[in-house]
Design a protein around this motif. Structure first.
Motif, mmCIF file in Angstrom:
data_model
loop_
_atom_site.group_PDB
_atom_site.id
_atom_site.type_symbol
_atom_site.label_atom_id
_atom_site.label_comp_id
_atom_site.label_asym_id
_atom_site.label_seq_id
_atom_site.Cartn_x
_atom_site.Cartn_y
_atom_site.Cartn_z
ATOM 1 N N HIS A 1 0.847 -1.201 0.000
ATOM 2 C CA HIS A 1 0.000 0.000 0.000
ATOM 3 C C HIS A 1 0.879 1.247 0.000
ATOM 4 C CE1 HIS A 1 -3.979 1.939 1.331
ATOM 5 N NE2 HIS A 1 -3.107 2.944 1.341
ATOM 6 N N HIS B 1 1.255 5.191 -2.031
ATOM 7 C CA HIS B 1 0.666 6.165 -2.962
ATOM 8 C C HIS B 1 1.763 6.669 -3.888
ATOM 9 C CE1 HIS B 1 -3.312 6.299 -1.023
ATOM 10 N NE2 HIS B 1 -2.615 5.923 0.054
ATOM 11 N N GLU C 1 -7.632 3.139 -3.062
ATOM 12 C CA GLU C 1 -8.040 2.989 -1.684
ATOM 13 C C GLU C 1 -9.464 3.473 -1.524
ATOM 14 O OE1 GLU C 1 -5.219 4.877 0.835
ATOM 15 O OE2 GLU C 1 -6.397 4.640 2.664
ATOM 16 N N HIS D 1 -6.625 -1.775 5.707
ATOM 17 C CA HIS D 1 -5.256 -1.275 5.709
ATOM 18 C C HIS D 1 -4.990 -0.434 6.965
ATOM 19 C CE1 HIS D 1 -3.399 2.685 4.761
ATOM 20 N NE2 HIS D 1 -4.627 3.110 4.650
ATOM 21 N N ASP E 1 2.032 2.950 3.281
ATOM 22 C CA ASP E 1 1.102 4.063 3.048
ATOM 23 C C ASP E 1 1.872 5.323 2.654
ATOM 24 O OD1 ASP E 1 -1.454 5.067 2.722
ATOM 25 O OD2 ASP E 1 -1.674 5.704 4.811
#
Ligand code: ZN
Length: 250
Positions: free
Chosen positions: A6, A8, A89, A153, A201
């Motif tokens: 996960h 971005h 997400e 998550h 994240d």
């Protein structure tokens, strides 16, 4: 070979350089999340440029739906599903300032979440769920509209909801914040290793590093999680990588 499940990537400055550093650090892949239509496009671009290493997830985040067109999002996911490993997400965030005291926005947030759960089921992809401040509702809606394949998550919610999440078949994921967050530590202590994924994240500010995170910092997650579980880093890496390969069909 760890996988950051996960990140971005489309929001990280210098995407390609960050991906190179992840390879050098020994990661075997990155699951790249999206948060709005613009980052969906950025995610797809990165996944196409790094095929087999960057795995795309498309979706609209519960704090970024305000100016988004739900039908356009649905079309985007449907049209590109064959190039994706997940829908994400997605989720709910009742602590966001524009949602906290606004029932209409909360309702719209729920609509985005439910529709994206439904399309994930339709195109047969797992989901990556953000559940901050809305843990119970996230689980309830995932149970009634989702396929049961996905991950809650950075799960830092109540333990009774966590038990429901695990019973329903979902995974939970761990971030570097497990070093200091009491809620995340409690959840990770409770969840069995075979249901845990690791992630960053990124980009997220990490105090102990004095900088924003990037995918290679998933090694930190592994280190702290191994300490917490009283296991070797190698064992935790092996198990969580297998979990990620299973969930995302990598
Ligand atoms: Zn995220």
């Amino acid at each position: 070979m760890a996988i950051d499940t996960h990140a971005h990537l489309a929001d990280l400055p210098g995407g390609d350089v960050v991906i190179d550093r992840a390879r050098v650090a020994g990661l075997s892949g990155i699951v790249a999340m999206s948060a709005n239509i613009l980052t969906c496009e950025g995610t797809l671009k990165l996944a196409r440029a790094h095929r087999g290493y960057v795995h795309a997830a498309l979706g609209v985040h519960p704090t970024e739906f305000f100016d988004q067109n739900l039908e356009a999002v649905m079309e985007m996911i449907r049209a590109n599903a064959s190039e994706c490993v997940a829908v994400g997400e997605i989720g709910l965030d009742y602590w966001h300032k524009l949602v906290r005291k606004d029932a209409a926005q909360r309702e719209r947030q729920r609509e985005f979440y439910v529709r994206q759960l439904q399309i994930a089921r339709e195109v047969d992809l797992p989901v990556s769920i953000h559940s901050r401040g809305a843990w119970g509702d996230c689980l309830e809606l995932a149970s009634s509209h989702g396929s049961g394949r996905g991950v809650f998550h950075w799960y830092s919610g109540p333990i009774d909801v966590l038990d429901g999440v695990l019973d329903t078949g979902y995974y939970v994921s761990c971030t570097p914040a497990v070093e200091a967050s009491a809620e995340l530590r409690a959840a990770m202590a409770r969840a069995p290793l075979e249901r845990i994924l690791v992630e960053t994240d990124s980009p997220v500010w990490i105090k102990s590093l004095g900088r924003e995170s990037e995918p290679k910092d998933v090694l930190l997650t592994l280190q702290h999680l191994a300490e917490l579980k009283g296991l070797s880093v190698g064992d935790v890496e092996l198990a969580t990588t297998r979990n990620a390969e299973t969930l995302f069909s990598l």
